[in-house]
Write a protein that holds these residues in place. Structure first.
Motif: not given
Length: 343
Positions: A181-182, A244, A247-248, A251-252
């Motif tokens: 996804r990244d 999204e 949420q990303l 995560e990052y």
């Protein structure tokens, strides 16, 4: 220019005015003596006052009979010379003028994230919300990370029975893709000099950058253009791109936090601060955060043992400055070129 002093000589005469001066807001308090809790004053918008001097006069000096003899200021901007420009603010800090016009004998200026680093030693446990597991080693190094207007990073290192704050530009380290996804999203991120830094994603404008990149990767419209709108839409699920993106973002942030834990060997913990951290906390998935934070092979075990906290105190830098003002000998603050005294 300020006098050259070694940090072992630092003694700020009481009462001490302490101030946390950001791009948008400024907060003031007075520390009367080494045992007193700081006397706080109302927070202000920097835009409401023409100068720092006017703000100190009107917000502090005109409202109390306690006349501070010295000042410790934390500022969002580089400290270089007798006139200190602030990032994202029109104020200029002129320590010599503060001494001559407002009656201070000493003025010490430090970086705002140095004050944040001091705070992670000074804050009580009630103001620290743990994210997942890990056990804090009391006298081990610590790191504070704050996504806000930019991405602030500072360490505080323990050595020779002293806490030494280390300010830097850690928010500008590289941040690269890891998952499929990244790899779909990253080609659409706005870069600087051909690279993606932590701050290109992990700040207010960075969240917008990430949101737009997700929309482009999926061929969907980017309907939102403000970070506060993106976070709001992620909460109510009204915009799936925003969901999204947030949420990303989390995560990052966890990945960069894990990197900083390795750089500083931060067994004393990673401390998350900044305006965005507070806003996204309701949707922060602890398991997802820790999975990204811990995934640092071959050092997963080290990361799993490292605690992560969210700072829940709304004026943490003032707590750090207060601790320094009361007991400067506890901290190894480099004062060279940053401590002005009356002639």
């Amino acid at each position: 220019m300020p006098d050259g002093h070694s940090e072992t000589e630092v003694r700020m005469p009481f009462p001490v005015l302490i101030a946390d001066i950001g791009g948008t807001n400024a907060r003031f308090a007075i520390v009367v003596d080494s045992n007193a809790e700081p006397k706080r004053f109302p927070s202000i918008k920097t835009a409401d006052f023409a100068t720092l001097d006017a703000a100190i006069q009107q917000v502090v000096l005109d409202k109390t009979s306690i006349m501070p003899r010295s000042a410790v200021l934390a500022v969002a901007g580089p400290i270089d010379g007798d006139e200190i420009d602030l990032t994202n603010c029109d104020w200029i800090v002129r320590p010599k003028r503060l001494i001559s016009d407002l009656g201070f004998s000493d003025v010490l200026v430090m970086n705002d994230y140095e004050a944040q680093a001091l705070a992670v030693v000074a804050l009580d446990a009630e103001y620290l919300k743990p994210i997942g597991g890990g056990t804090r080693v009391t006298s081990a190094n610590r790191v504070v990370i704050g996504p806000g207007t930019g991405l602030g990073v500072a360490g505080i290192v323990h050595g020779a029975n002293t806490w030494i704050p280390v300010a830097g530009e850690g928010g500008h380290v590289d941040l690269g893709p890891r998952t499929e996804r990244d790899y779909a999203i990253f080609p659409h991120l706005e870069t600087i000099g051909g690279r993606v830094s932590g701050e290109q994603i992990l700040c207010g404008r960075g969240m917008v950058n990430l949101y737009q990149a997700i929309a482009k990767a999926d061929g969907r419209p980017a309907l939102l253009s403000k970070p506060e709108d993106i976070t709001s839409a992620s909460f109510d699920g009204s915009d799936t791109v925003a969901v999204e993106a947030v949420q990303l973002f989390i995560e990052y942030l966890a990945r960069v936090a894990g990197d900083m834990a390795l750089v500083f060997m931060a067994r004393g913990g990673i401390y998350l601060t900044g305006g965005i951290t507070q806003k996204i906390l309701p949707v922060l998935d602890e398991q997802r955060f820790r999975a990204a934070f811990d995934n640092k092979e071959p050092h997963r075990n080290l990361l799993e043992q490292t605690p992560v906290y969210v700072i829940m105190h709304d004026q943490a830098p003032l707590e750090g400055l207060s601790a320094f003002a009361r007991m400067p000998g506890r901290f190894g603050v480099d004062v060279a070129g940053r401590w002005w005294q009356e002639d």
